[in-house]
Enzyme design. Sequence first.
Site, PDB file in Angstrom:
ATOM      1  N   LYS A  90       9.481 -29.604   6.671  1.00  0.00           N
ATOM      2  CA  LYS A  90       9.421 -28.150   6.894  1.00  0.00           C
ATOM      3  C   LYS A  90       7.976 -27.719   6.813  1.00  0.00           C
ATOM      4  CE  LYS A  90      11.124 -24.038   7.418  1.00  0.00           C
ATOM      5  NZ  LYS A  90      10.225 -23.952   8.603  1.00  0.00           N
ATOM      6  N   GLN A 111       1.710 -28.959   2.003  1.00  0.00           N
ATOM      7  CA  GLN A 111       3.058 -28.412   2.183  1.00  0.00           C
ATOM      8  C   GLN A 111       4.092 -29.157   1.326  1.00  0.00           C
ATOM      9  OE1 GLN A 111       3.095 -25.967   5.002  1.00  0.00           O
ATOM     10  NE2 GLN A 111       4.893 -25.202   3.938  1.00  0.00           N
ATOM     11  N   LYS A 126       3.796 -30.459   9.140  1.00  0.00           N
ATOM     12  CA  LYS A 126       2.945 -29.458   9.803  1.00  0.00           C
ATOM     13  C   LYS A 126       2.675 -29.943  11.211  1.00  0.00           C
ATOM     14  CE  LYS A 126       0.817 -25.602   8.863  1.00  0.00           C
ATOM     15  NZ  LYS A 126       1.187 -24.575   7.853  1.00  0.00           N
ATOM     16  N   GLY A 165       5.947 -20.635  12.022  1.00  0.00           N
ATOM     17  CA  GLY A 165       4.647 -20.133  12.454  1.00  0.00           C
ATOM     18  C   GLY A 165       3.518 -20.499  11.502  1.00  0.00           C
ATOM     19  N   ASP A 166       2.315 -20.300  11.965  1.00  0.00           N
ATOM     20  CA  ASP A 166       1.088 -20.414  11.173  1.00  0.00           C
ATOM     21  C   ASP A 166       0.025 -19.689  12.014  1.00  0.00           C
ATOM     22  OD1 ASP A 166      -0.015 -21.996   8.655  1.00  0.00           O
ATOM     23  OD2 ASP A 166      -1.527 -22.257  10.187  1.00  0.00           O
TER      24      ASP A 166
HETATM   25  P1  NDP Z   1      -2.606 -15.321  11.952  1.00  0.00           P
HETATM   26  O1  NDP Z   1      -2.886 -16.080  13.183  1.00  0.00           O
HETATM   27  O2  NDP Z   1      -1.578 -14.253  11.958  1.00  0.00           O
HETATM   28  O3  NDP Z   1      -3.948 -14.677  11.392  1.00  0.00           O
HETATM   29  C1  NDP Z   1      -5.057 -15.455  11.071  1.00  0.00           C
HETATM   30  C2  NDP Z   1      -6.146 -14.504  10.637  1.00  0.00           C
HETATM   31  O4  NDP Z   1      -7.236 -15.260  10.101  1.00  0.00           O
HETATM   32  C3  NDP Z   1      -6.719 -13.723  11.801  1.00  0.00           C
HETATM   33  O5  NDP Z   1      -7.183 -12.491  11.348  1.00  0.00           O
HETATM   34  C4  NDP Z   1      -7.861 -14.613  12.240  1.00  0.00           C
HETATM   35  O6  NDP Z   1      -8.884 -13.970  12.960  1.00  0.00           O
HETATM   36  C5  NDP Z   1      -8.380 -15.043  10.903  1.00  0.00           C
HETATM   37  N1  NDP Z   1      -9.134 -16.260  11.042  1.00  0.00           N
HETATM   38  C6  NDP Z   1      -8.739 -17.424  11.580  1.00  0.00           C
HETATM   39  N2  NDP Z   1      -9.748 -18.288  11.572  1.00  0.00           N
HETATM   40  C7  NDP Z   1     -10.774 -17.643  11.012  1.00  0.00           C
HETATM   41  C8  NDP Z   1     -12.091 -17.999  10.714  1.00  0.00           C
HETATM   42  N3  NDP Z   1     -12.565 -19.220  11.026  1.00  0.00           N
HETATM   43  N4  NDP Z   1     -12.902 -17.094  10.102  1.00  0.00           N
HETATM   44  C9  NDP Z   1     -12.439 -15.860   9.802  1.00  0.00           C
HETATM   45  N5  NDP Z   1     -11.194 -15.455  10.085  1.00  0.00           N
HETATM   46  C10 NDP Z   1     -10.390 -16.346  10.667  1.00  0.00           C
HETATM   47  O7  NDP Z   1      -2.253 -16.435  10.851  1.00  0.00           O
HETATM   48  P2  NDP Z   1      -1.523 -16.250   9.448  1.00  0.00           P
HETATM   49  O8  NDP Z   1      -1.808 -14.920   8.867  1.00  0.00           O
HETATM   50  O9  NDP Z   1      -0.123 -16.678   9.628  1.00  0.00           O
HETATM   51  O10 NDP Z   1      -2.231 -17.409   8.592  1.00  0.00           O
HETATM   52  C11 NDP Z   1      -3.351 -17.139   7.759  1.00  0.00           C
HETATM   53  C12 NDP Z   1      -3.456 -18.226   6.712  1.00  0.00           C
HETATM   54  O11 NDP Z   1      -2.271 -18.225   5.904  1.00  0.00           O
HETATM   55  C13 NDP Z   1      -3.572 -19.663   7.236  1.00  0.00           C
HETATM   56  O12 NDP Z   1      -4.360 -20.404   6.331  1.00  0.00           O
HETATM   57  C14 NDP Z   1      -2.142 -20.167   7.181  1.00  0.00           C
HETATM   58  O13 NDP Z   1      -2.097 -21.578   7.111  1.00  0.00           O
HETATM   59  C15 NDP Z   1      -1.677 -19.518   5.889  1.00  0.00           C
HETATM   60  N6  NDP Z   1      -0.237 -19.369   5.707  1.00  0.00           N
HETATM   61  C16 NDP Z   1       0.542 -18.738   6.618  1.00  0.00           C
HETATM   62  C17 NDP Z   1       1.885 -18.565   6.378  1.00  0.00           C
HETATM   63  C18 NDP Z   1       2.769 -17.804   7.300  1.00  0.00           C
HETATM   64  O14 NDP Z   1       3.953 -17.621   6.966  1.00  0.00           O
HETATM   65  N7  NDP Z   1       2.282 -17.314   8.434  1.00  0.00           N
HETATM   66  C19 NDP Z   1       2.533 -19.116   5.183  1.00  0.00           C
HETATM   67  C20 NDP Z   1       1.608 -19.710   4.249  1.00  0.00           C
HETATM   68  C21 NDP Z   1       0.286 -19.833   4.534  1.00  0.00           C
HETATM   69  P3  NDP Z   1      -9.002 -14.156  14.565  1.00  0.00           P
HETATM   70  O15 NDP Z   1      -7.926 -13.292  15.125  1.00  0.00           O
HETATM   71  O16 NDP Z   1     -10.374 -13.721  14.887  1.00  0.00           O
HETATM   72  O17 NDP Z   1      -8.775 -15.621  14.839  1.00  0.00           O
HETATM   73  O1  2IT Z   2       1.719 -22.808   5.444  1.00  0.00           O
HETATM   74  C1  2IT Z   2       2.916 -22.428   5.415  1.00  0.00           C
HETATM   75  O2  2IT Z   2       3.605 -22.523   4.396  1.00  0.00           O
HETATM   76  C2  2IT Z   2       3.477 -21.841   6.640  1.00  0.00           C
HETATM   77  N1  2IT Z   2       2.766 -21.696   7.631  1.00  0.00           N
HETATM   78  C3  2IT Z   2       4.912 -21.429   6.677  1.00  0.00           C
HETATM   79  C4  2IT Z   2       5.789 -22.622   6.917  1.00  0.00           C
HETATM   80  C5  2IT Z   2       7.252 -22.321   7.133  1.00  0.00           C
HETATM   81  O3  2IT Z   2       7.954 -23.288   7.416  1.00  0.00           O
HETATM   82  O4  2IT Z   2       7.678 -21.165   7.020  1.00  0.00           O
END
Ligand code: NDP
Ligand code: 2IT
Length: 444
Positions: A90, A111, A126, A165-166
Amino acid sequence: MSYTEEVYERVVAQNPNEPEFHQAVKEVLDSLAVVIDANEEEYRRLSILERLVEPERIISFRVPWVDDNGKVQVNKGYRVQFNSAIGPYKGGLRFHPSVNQSILKFLGFEQIFKNSLTGLPIGGGKGGSNFDPKGKSDREVMAFCQSFMTELSKYIGADQDVPAGDIGVGGREIGYLFGQYKKVRGLYEGVLTGKGLTFGGSLIRTQATGYGVVYILNELLADHNMSIDGKTIVVTGSGNVAIYAAEKAMQLGAKVVAMNDSNGYIHDPNGINLDVVKDLKEVKRARIKEYADLVPGSSYTEGTGIWTIPCDIYLPCATQNELDLEGAKILAGNGCKVVVEGANMPTTLEATNYFLDNNILFIPGKAANAGGVATSALEMSQNSMRLSWSEQEVDERLHRIMVDIYQKISEAAKRYDMKDNFVIGANIAGFEKVVDAMKAQGIV
Ligand code: NDP
Ligand code: 2IT
């Protein structure tokens, strides 16, 4: 040399050019040293650590698709199926030009422990692609997702591997991926999470990661006789995690004064207007820069440096290694007392150690952002039962899971005389369940 050091050296030697993977392994193995030392003979005999750091399987494939000019484009696609000891693989899919095997292995490795901490039956995986959704039309994104899933569909399934998603993968991408899975496999099953509400998605999954970050922050503060009410917070990123961390923090009385994207940061001393951010990012897919043109009293700065804005609490929610030692020192110098990671590994090892050595309360991503995958597991349960829980029910479960994670990581740290070292606490508490399951299942 200790067993953990030996295994780390072997990982570096056998996996050259994978710096992010090395970093994630180092943090975990350093934390586990106390547990490993106590059981060294058994763990060495069973090669527990060698098995833990080697993915069960990596699938790597070609993703050809046709752009709006009729030209064929080719991207790389991957799925890292890291560990299935406690449940089906997952973990999310990341679409970003920086994606490579090192980044996906670090994320898959983290993860495993994160998913274990949720208390739910999910293994670690992943995947993703170096495809860049930015600037692409909806049709191009659909064409890419369909080609990606045509290949990936051979390796995943509701009881086998359940992506989500991520970065770069949100509701739109999950919808296209689900449609293609259904078409090529002929199965209407919970093979992806983060789905739309009309086709098996769970209420609160969109908000879950960000809300969960603030729920665990709240526990941390309460445990240290503090409250979120009235605090000044900087949230980095402006994507899914950042937006809903900011939303929950504001609901609980905090003032969020800055956010960013990969181009630059906005500062709004009056408190960010989240409706404007949501419209820019979730609807228009625009740059955060535009916020400053829309909201009087706010400003935009091109480039990095969001950590120079003074705050009580810093929530890095963008990407790996966004905060280094220099940034950490500036944050602490300006009075920041608490850092909780919404992103995966946003803080470098040096910056993390600086926080731990200087009494800055720090919760690592594998504990703090686990609310997202936990709610994904709740979506899987609802899909299996073919029913949907109410918003209140899912939110209450998410809240309970985050409180429980805080207790687990806090208790594990205390057990090893490392009170408030939540890095050690999270790694040990996550590791224990996985290792128990691996031992029980034999050499597989
Ligand atoms: P999104 O794609 O929704 O948003 C990513 C954000 O981070 C955007 O604002 C993006 O800006 C910014 N970003 C990406 N790369 C960079 C960089 N090099 N420098 C500065 N800003 C950057 O992704 P998420 O919000 O889903 O994910 C954000 C983080 O959270 C990641 O590390 C992900 O692995 C983690 N995560 C996500 C989960 C989820 O459920 N979605 C769960 C657990 C962890 P820009 O638009 O300019 O690229
Ligand atoms: O980093 C993370 O935990 C995620 N991007 C969410 C993974 C998931 O299966 O919901």
